[in-house]
Motif scaffolding. Structure first.
Motif, PDB file in Angstrom:
ATOM      1  N   ALA A 238       0.831  -1.203   0.000  1.00  0.00           N
ATOM      2  CA  ALA A 238       0.000   0.000   0.000  1.00  0.00           C
ATOM      3  C   ALA A 238       0.863   1.250   0.000  1.00  0.00           C
ATOM      4  O   ALA A 238       2.003   1.246   0.482  1.00  0.00           O
ATOM      5  N   GLY A 239       0.273   2.331  -0.545  1.00  0.00           N
ATOM      6  CA  GLY A 239       0.917   3.639  -0.475  1.00  0.00           C
ATOM      7  C   GLY A 239       0.472   4.375   0.768  1.00  0.00           C
ATOM      8  O   GLY A 239      -0.006   3.777   1.734  1.00  0.00           O
ATOM      9  N   ALA A 240       0.581   5.703   0.725  1.00  0.00           N
ATOM     10  CA  ALA A 240       0.284   6.505   1.909  1.00  0.00           C
ATOM     11  C   ALA A 240      -1.176   6.922   2.009  1.00  0.00           C
ATOM     12  O   ALA A 240      -1.601   7.434   3.034  1.00  0.00           O
ATOM     13  N   THR A 241      -1.974   6.702   0.954  1.00  0.00           N
ATOM     14  CA  THR A 241      -3.351   7.181   0.953  1.00  0.00           C
ATOM     15  C   THR A 241      -4.319   6.122   1.465  1.00  0.00           C
ATOM     16  O   THR A 241      -4.028   4.914   1.430  1.00  0.00           O
ATOM     17  N   GLU A 242      -5.493   6.581   1.917  1.00  0.00           N
ATOM     18  CA  GLU A 242      -6.523   5.656   2.374  1.00  0.00           C
ATOM     19  C   GLU A 242      -6.965   4.736   1.241  1.00  0.00           C
ATOM     20  O   GLU A 242      -7.191   3.547   1.446  1.00  0.00           O
ATOM     21  N   GLU A 243      -7.087   5.304   0.036  1.00  0.00           N
ATOM     22  CA  GLU A 243      -7.530   4.502  -1.113  1.00  0.00           C
ATOM     23  C   GLU A 243      -6.551   3.364  -1.390  1.00  0.00           C
ATOM     24  O   GLU A 243      -6.949   2.235  -1.700  1.00  0.00           O
ATOM     25  N   SER A 244      -5.263   3.665  -1.265  1.00  0.00           N
ATOM     26  CA  SER A 244      -4.253   2.644  -1.515  1.00  0.00           C
ATOM     27  C   SER A 244      -4.303   1.549  -0.442  1.00  0.00           C
ATOM     28  O   SER A 244      -4.181   0.360  -0.742  1.00  0.00           O
ATOM     29  N   ILE A 245      -4.508   1.962   0.815  1.00  0.00           N
ATOM     30  CA  ILE A 245      -4.609   0.987   1.905  1.00  0.00           C
ATOM     31  C   ILE A 245      -5.826   0.076   1.695  1.00  0.00           C
ATOM     32  O   ILE A 245      -5.752  -1.144   1.857  1.00  0.00           O
ATOM     33  N   LYS A 246      -6.961   0.674   1.308  1.00  0.00           N
ATOM     34  CA  LYS A 246      -8.170  -0.113   1.072  1.00  0.00           C
ATOM     35  C   LYS A 246      -7.967  -1.097  -0.077  1.00  0.00           C
ATOM     36  O   LYS A 246      -8.420  -2.243  -0.023  1.00  0.00           O
ATOM     37  N   LYS A 247      -7.273  -0.643  -1.139  1.00  0.00           N
ATOM     38  CA  LYS A 247      -7.036  -1.524  -2.282  1.00  0.00           C
ATOM     39  C   LYS A 247      -6.179  -2.720  -1.871  1.00  0.00           C
ATOM     40  O   LYS A 247      -6.480  -3.863  -2.238  1.00  0.00           O
ATOM     41  N   THR A 248      -5.118  -2.455  -1.118  1.00  0.00           N
ATOM     42  CA  THR A 248      -4.265  -3.562  -0.678  1.00  0.00           C
ATOM     43  C   THR A 248      -5.035  -4.507   0.244  1.00  0.00           C
ATOM     44  O   THR A 248      -4.869  -5.731   0.173  1.00  0.00           O
ATOM     45  N   ALA A 249      -5.897  -3.947   1.100  1.00  0.00           N
ATOM     46  CA  ALA A 249      -6.720  -4.790   1.975  1.00  0.00           C
ATOM     47  C   ALA A 249      -7.631  -5.694   1.146  1.00  0.00           C
ATOM     48  O   ALA A 249      -7.773  -6.892   1.438  1.00  0.00           O
ATOM     49  N   ASN A 250      -8.241  -5.144   0.101  1.00  0.00           N
ATOM     50  CA  ASN A 250      -9.112  -5.956  -0.762  1.00  0.00           C
ATOM     51  C   ASN A 250      -8.306  -6.997  -1.540  1.00  0.00           C
ATOM     52  O   ASN A 250      -8.790  -8.109  -1.774  1.00  0.00           O
ATOM     53  N   ASP A 251      -7.084  -6.638  -1.938  1.00  0.00           N
ATOM     54  CA  ASP A 251      -6.227  -7.614  -2.611  1.00  0.00           C
ATOM     55  C   ASP A 251      -5.870  -8.760  -1.662  1.00  0.00           C
ATOM     56  O   ASP A 251      -5.798  -9.924  -2.066  1.00  0.00           O
ATOM     57  N   LEU A 252      -5.634  -8.434  -0.395  1.00  0.00           N
ATOM     58  CA  LEU A 252      -5.360  -9.466   0.606  1.00  0.00           C
ATOM     59  C   LEU A 252      -6.563 -10.386   0.779  1.00  0.00           C
ATOM     60  O   LEU A 252      -6.415 -11.609   0.881  1.00  0.00           O
ATOM     61  N   VAL A 253      -7.753  -9.797   0.806  1.00  0.00           N
ATOM     62  CA  VAL A 253      -8.981 -10.592   0.930  1.00  0.00           C
ATOM     63  C   VAL A 253      -9.095 -11.582  -0.225  1.00  0.00           C
ATOM     64  O   VAL A 253      -9.400 -12.767  -0.021  1.00  0.00           O
ATOM     65  N   ALA A 254      -8.835 -11.107  -1.436  1.00  0.00           N
ATOM     66  CA  ALA A 254      -8.922 -11.985  -2.603  1.00  0.00           C
ATOM     67  C   ALA A 254      -7.897 -13.111  -2.516  1.00  0.00           C
ATOM     68  O   ALA A 254      -8.197 -14.272  -2.817  1.00  0.00           O
ATOM     69  N   ALA A 255      -6.673 -12.775  -2.092  1.00  0.00           N
ATOM     70  CA  ALA A 255      -5.617 -13.792  -2.000  1.00  0.00           C
ATOM     71  C   ALA A 255      -5.951 -14.826  -0.926  1.00  0.00           C
ATOM     72  O   ALA A 255      -5.790 -16.040  -1.142  1.00  0.00           O
ATOM     73  N   PHE A 256      -6.419 -14.372   0.237  1.00  0.00           N
ATOM     74  CA  PHE A 256      -6.778 -15.305   1.298  1.00  0.00           C
ATOM     75  C   PHE A 256      -7.965 -16.186   0.877  1.00  0.00           C
ATOM     76  O   PHE A 256      -7.994 -17.381   1.177  1.00  0.00           O
ATOM     77  N   SER A 257      -8.934 -15.595   0.193  1.00  0.00           N
ATOM     78  CA  SER A 257     -10.099 -16.372  -0.243  1.00  0.00           C
ATOM     79  C   SER A 257      -9.694 -17.468  -1.222  1.00  0.00           C
ATOM     80  O   SER A 257     -10.219 -18.587  -1.172  1.00  0.00           O
ATOM     81  N   ARG A 258      -8.759 -17.165  -2.109  1.00  0.00           N
ATOM     82  CA  ARG A 258      -8.282 -18.182  -3.046  1.00  0.00           C
ATOM     83  C   ARG A 258      -7.596 -19.335  -2.321  1.00  0.00           C
ATOM     84  O   ARG A 258      -7.513 -20.445  -2.844  1.00  0.00           O
ATOM     85  N   SER A 259      -7.109 -19.071  -1.117  1.00  0.00           N
ATOM     86  CA  SER A 259      -6.424 -20.104  -0.339  1.00  0.00           C
ATOM     87  C   SER A 259      -7.329 -20.753   0.694  1.00  0.00           C
ATOM     88  O   SER A 259      -6.849 -21.452   1.597  1.00  0.00           O
ATOM     89  N   GLY A 260      -8.659 -20.508   0.591  1.00  0.00           N
ATOM     90  CA  GLY A 260      -9.609 -21.215   1.428  1.00  0.00           C
ATOM     91  C   GLY A 260     -10.009 -20.533   2.712  1.00  0.00           C
ATOM     92  O   GLY A 260     -10.611 -21.161   3.588  1.00  0.00           O
TER      93      GLY A 260
END
Length: 245
Positions: free
Chosen positions: A139-161
C-alpha cells in the motif's frame, strides 16, 4: 411408443427431493461460513427461501452436530423485541470445508521443529504466507491505496480457502477470515498466525491489530487496519532512541 410418450421421455426430470434438500443444507452451511452467526430470517432472505423452511433445515443440521445456537449476529435482531436465535458452524461443520491434512501437517511441522528448531518453523511459516500474497503490491500513503491492498489481501486469502471479506469499521478497515484451513495446526504452531499478521502489516505499511482468531475459539479471525497510519521507524532510522539492549 406414441409421440406423446416419446416427448414425455425426453423431458428433463426434476432432481429427487432428497438431493434438493441436501443442496439447500449445503448452501446454508456455506452462508454461515461466509456471514458468521445468522438467524433463520437472515439466511432465508440471503438464499431466497422461506424462513420456516430454513428453520427445518437448521434443525436437521443442528441434530447432525454441524451447527449450534450462538449469540445474535447477522440479521438476528427483531427491532426492540427479543433477539432472534442465531446459528453458527461447529468444528464438525467447519470440517466439511476441509481439514483433511491437519494431522499430516502437524506431524511434518513437529519433525521440522525437532530437526531445525523454532527458527525453521518460523521460516516455513514465512515462506508459506509469502506464496499466498506474492502478487500483492504494498500500500501507499493514501486511504484509497490501503483499502485496495486490503481488498487484494482478501482476494488472496479467499483463493487459499479462508473465505475472507473486508469492511470499514470506525476509522479503519477490518479483514475477516470466516474459515481458517489451518486452524487446528495453527493452535499448536502459532508461528503460522504470526507470519500472516506480519505479512499483512508489511504490505499495509503500518501496524495492524489482530482482534480475534478462530484458534482462540472465536467464530472468525479479525484483523483491524487503521486508516490513520501508525508510522513505524526502521531500526536503522537516524534519531530512533536506543534502549541499549
Amino acid at each position: 411408443m406414441t409421440r406423446a410418450d416419446s416427448q414425455s421421455s425426453q423431458q428433463p426430470q426434476d432432481p429427487p427431493r432428497e438431493q434438493f434438500e441436501g443442496r439447500t443444507r449445503s448452501d446454508i452451511l456455506v452462508a454461515l461460513l461466509h456471514h458468521g452467526p445468522s438467524s433463520a430470517s437472515f439466511l432465508g432472505e440471503h438464499l431466497g427461501l422461506a424462513a420456516a423452511g430454513v428453520r427445518r433445515h437448521l434443525d436437521i443440521l443442528q441434530a447432525e452436530g454441524l451447527i449450534e445456537v450462538t449469540g445474535p449476529r447477522n440479521g438476528s435482531q427483531r427491532g426492540r423485541g427479543r433477539p432472534a436465535k442465531a446459528f453458527a458452524l461447529t468444528d464438525a461443520g467447519r470440517s466439511q470445508f476441509g481439514h483433511d491434512y491437519d494431522t499430516l501437517a502437524a506431524l511434518a511441522l513437529t519433525a521440522l521443529r525437532e530437526t531445525g528448531g523454532d527458527a525453521a518453523v518460523r521460516e516455513f511459516a514465512r515462506k508459506r504466507i509469502e506464496s499466498i500474497v506474492a502478487d500483492i503490491q504494498p500500500a501507499g500513503a493514501t486511504e484509497e491505496s490501503i483499502k485496495k491492498t486490503a481488498n487484494d489481501l482478501v482476494a488472496a486469502f479467499s483463493r487459499s480457502g479462508y473465505a475472507a471479506s473486508a469492511s470499514e469499521a470506525g476509522t479503519g478497515v477490518q479483514i475477516c477470515q470466516h474459515h481458517c484451513p489451518i486452524s487446528h495446526v495453527a493452535s499448536e504452531f502459532p508461528e503460522l498466525c504470526e507470519a500472516e499478521h506480519r505479512a499483512i502489516s508489511e504490505l499495509i505499511g503500518q501496524h495492524v491489530q489482530p482482534l480475534a482468531t478462530i484458534v482462540d475459539g472465536h467464530g472468525i479471525c479479525t484483523t483491524n487496519i487503521p486508516l490513520t497510519p501508525i508510522k513505524r521507524q526502521h531500526p536503522q532510522d537516524p534519531g530512533q532512541g536506543r534502549s541499549g539492549s
